[in-house]
Scaffold this motif. Structure first.
Motif, PDB file in Angstrom:
ATOM      1  N   THR A  26      -9.505   4.511  -1.557  1.00 27.36           N
ATOM      2  CA  THR A  26      -9.381   3.272  -2.454  1.00 27.36           C
ATOM      3  C   THR A  26      -9.677   2.118  -1.816  1.00 27.36           C
ATOM      4  O   THR A  26      -9.022   1.438  -1.006  1.00 27.36           O
ATOM      5  CB  THR A  26      -7.682   3.243  -2.850  1.00 27.36           C
ATOM      6  N   GLY A  78       2.338   6.668  -7.256  1.00 29.76           N
ATOM      7  CA  GLY A  78       1.386   7.176  -7.986  1.00 29.76           C
ATOM      8  C   GLY A  78       0.479   6.185  -8.834  1.00 29.76           C
ATOM      9  O   GLY A  78      -0.154   6.513  -9.602  1.00 29.76           O
ATOM     10  N   TYR A 114       2.196   1.638  -3.537  1.00 25.29           N
ATOM     11  CA  TYR A 114       1.100   1.775  -4.309  1.00 25.29           C
ATOM     12  C   TYR A 114       1.195   3.714  -4.253  1.00 25.29           C
ATOM     13  O   TYR A 114       0.539   4.240  -5.361  1.00 25.29           O
ATOM     14  CB  TYR A 114      -0.148   1.481  -3.731  1.00 25.29           C
ATOM     15  N   ILE A 115       0.762   4.257  -3.058  1.00 23.72           N
ATOM     16  CA  ILE A 115       0.746   5.764  -3.104  1.00 23.72           C
ATOM     17  C   ILE A 115       1.972   6.400  -3.332  1.00 23.72           C
ATOM     18  O   ILE A 115       1.930   7.467  -4.169  1.00 23.72           O
ATOM     19  CB  ILE A 115       0.514   5.789  -1.272  1.00 23.72           C
ATOM     20  N   GLU A 116       3.129   5.769  -3.107  1.00 20.21           N
ATOM     21  CA  GLU A 116       4.375   6.472  -3.181  1.00 20.21           C
ATOM     22  C   GLU A 116       4.842   6.879  -4.836  1.00 20.21           C
ATOM     23  O   GLU A 116       5.315   7.582  -5.169  1.00 20.21           O
ATOM     24  CB  GLU A 116       5.606   5.855  -2.551  1.00 20.21           C
ATOM     25  N   GLY A 170      -3.439   8.516   1.123  1.00 23.19           N
ATOM     26  CA  GLY A 170      -3.451   8.228  -0.421  1.00 23.19           C
ATOM     27  C   GLY A 170      -4.989   8.666  -0.185  1.00 23.19           C
ATOM     28  O   GLY A 170      -5.825   8.675   0.686  1.00 23.19           O
ATOM     29  N   GLU A 171      -5.483   8.835  -1.909  1.00 24.18           N
ATOM     30  CA  GLU A 171      -6.726   8.996  -1.934  1.00 24.18           C
ATOM     31  C   GLU A 171      -7.616   7.569  -1.549  1.00 24.18           C
ATOM     32  O   GLU A 171      -7.236   6.424  -1.552  1.00 24.18           O
ATOM     33  CB  GLU A 171      -7.258   9.230  -3.353  1.00 24.18           C
ATOM     34  N   ALA A 219      -2.323   5.153  -8.035  1.00 21.38           N
ATOM     35  CA  ALA A 219      -3.762   5.515  -8.184  1.00 21.38           C
ATOM     36  C   ALA A 219      -4.503   5.977  -9.496  1.00 21.38           C
ATOM     37  O   ALA A 219      -5.381   5.873  -9.857  1.00 21.38           O
ATOM     38  CB  ALA A 219      -3.958   6.539  -7.103  1.00 21.38           C
ATOM     39  N   CYS A 228       0.854  -1.256   0.108  1.00 22.54           N
ATOM     40  CA  CYS A 228       0.035   0.118  -0.075  1.00 22.54           C
ATOM     41  C   CYS A 228       0.808   1.314  -0.030  1.00 22.54           C
ATOM     42  O   CYS A 228       0.588   2.277  -0.588  1.00 22.54           O
ATOM     43  CB  CYS A 228      -0.899  -0.033   0.908  1.00 22.54           C
ATOM     44  N   ILE A 253      -5.443   2.630   2.420  1.00 21.86           N
ATOM     45  CA  ILE A 253      -4.960   3.526   1.562  1.00 21.86           C
ATOM     46  C   ILE A 253      -4.929   4.947   2.064  1.00 21.86           C
ATOM     47  O   ILE A 253      -4.220   5.748   2.029  1.00 21.86           O
ATOM     48  CB  ILE A 253      -5.169   3.533   0.165  1.00 21.86           C
TER      49      ILE A 253
END
Length: 418
Positions: free
Chosen positions: A298, A94, A90-92, A295-296, A96, A87, A290
């Motif tokens: 998700t 980008g 996933y955020i680091e 992060g946004e 998304a 996760c 997330i």
């Protein structure tokens, strides 16, 4: 001997590698079949990643993490589970912005300070996969079906799936309140850990394996009885989908999993054999993780399984595992000149992609052929002074005990045709 492997770790010896390779190959094959791409995260992470996501009151954080300060003063933790690092990545990076769903899988070492026992090591290995960006029940069903199919592809049988829903942040507080009310007059009969969980992590009261706590949990409220309408519809749809594909499952009202980030669906797969190690793998939905990491929002669902436990069950069920390949050819030689010729021939044959081993010392021919047999070689190529003068090698069939001469010219094609 002064040194041994640390307690709770193991050496994976050459004779054990067949099982490990078999499991890893099947893992990568099932991941490819379902459209998952591999991701590898660091062995250690910022300690806060796990205290924030796994839960400060979970056993993993309070008892099991390997945390240390590096020379820069940062607190780092050896990875105790695989989802939070994926996760974070996933955020680091980008992810998304990628087309949904984003599907990732990993094969990784996991570190937990725990009491070593069969299939449970302080350093163990996991195959896991995570699906990001889908909130509906078909995503849960696909992850569960993929996990179950993975075991079936390995050759394992009698592996029923246990599922439950622990609700969402909106409806779970009602269940937690009912659970605490139920346990109010039963605290004295619980273990020390569960007395602490009553205040800090009530859901884990259902998950304790100690006999006195399991007995108390028998009549406890069920999470599914407190679900909001959205969670109820989601869970009913999941069960319909699992039934539709003929996947064997049962609802386990005491199943909650051990990590705080789960929401709605949780599931485990357990061998049905008497005396088998309990859980071989499990997972669930974690829609808030997330966002919790910055992060946004998700929705996500995932699964992880311990490779050591898989191998225990492969052996218990007598699953035939393909052996590691052995060299077909062995080059034996007698005399200094033959040794040079053998070294040169070995290089030529290996460059041509022919699998072989050569003798590396001037031992007797009998000793060299004994080595060839111990390696599982089918043929020995023998070079002596006579063979050098004739520009040939002696090919001995180690299985049938026959032999014949082969000219060095065209030797690659001759060996390939055997």
């Amino acid at each position: 001997m002064d040194y041994q492997a640390p307690r709770g770790t193991q050496d994976i010896l050459p004779e054990d590698q067949s099982c490990w390779r078999y499991v890893r190959d099947k893992a990568e094959a099932i991941a490819q079949l379902y459209g998952y791409a591999r991701i590898d995260t660091p062995t250690f992470e910022d300690a806060r990643l796990f205290t924030r996501t796994v839960g400060e009151e979970t056993d993993i954080v309070t008892k099991e993490m390997y945390t240390f300060a590096d020379r820069g003063g940062s607190d780092l933790t050896l990875r105790p589970e695989g989802t939070a690092p994926v996760c974070r990545a996933y955020i680091e990076h980008g992810m998304a912005s990628r087309a949904k769903p984003v599907k990732l899988f990993y094969l990784a070492s996991i570190f937990r300070y725990d009491r070593p026992q069969a299939g449970r090591y302080r350093e163990h290995h996991q195959f896991g996969f995570e699906l990001f960006g889908e909130a509906d029940a078909p995503a849960d069903a696909e992850v569960i079906e993929m996990a179950w199919r993975f075991y079936r592809e390995l050759g394992l049988t009698t592996l029923p799936v246990q599922v439950n829903s622990i609700g969402c942040p909106e409806c779970r507080p009602m269940f937690v309140a009912a659970l605490k009310e139920y346990y109010t007059n039963r605290l004295e009969g619980l273990c020390t850990d569960c007395k602490a969980r009553y205040q800090k992590n009530p859901l884990r009261l259902l998950d304790c394996k100690k006999p006195e706590c399991r007995a108390a949990a028998l009549m406890a409220p069920h999470p599914v009885d407190s679900l909001c309408s959205g969670c109820r519809v989601h869970f009913d749809k999941l069960m319909t989908l699992l039934n539709h594909v003929g996947l064997p499952f049962e609802v386990n009202h005491h199943l909650v999993r051990g990590l705080d980030y789960y929401s709605r669906t949780v599931f485990e797969i357990q061998p049905a054999e008497e005396g088998a190690q309990s859980t071989i793998g499990g997972g669930g939905r974690y829609d808030g993780l997330i966002g919790q990491l910055g992060g946004e929002h998700t929705p996500a669902v995932g699964f992880a399984t311990g490779i050591e436990r898989i191998i225990i069950n492969l052996k218990r069920q007598n699953v035939a595992v393909p052996m590691m390949p052995t060299p077909r050819f062995f080059i034996a030689w007698l005399g200094d000149a033959a040794g040079l010729a053998a070294f040169s021939l070995t290089a030529v044959l290996r460059q041509a992609g022919i699998n072989l081993v050569q003798s590396l010392s001037a031992r007797s021919l009998k000793a060299q052929l004994r080595q060839a047999s111990s390696l599982g070689a089918e043929y020995a190529l023998i070079i002596g002074d006579s063979e050098i003068s004739k520009q040939e090698v002696l090919l001995r069939d180690l299985v049938r005990s026959t032999q014949r001469s082969l000219p060095l010219e065209g030797i690659v094609e001759s060996l390939r045709s055997i």
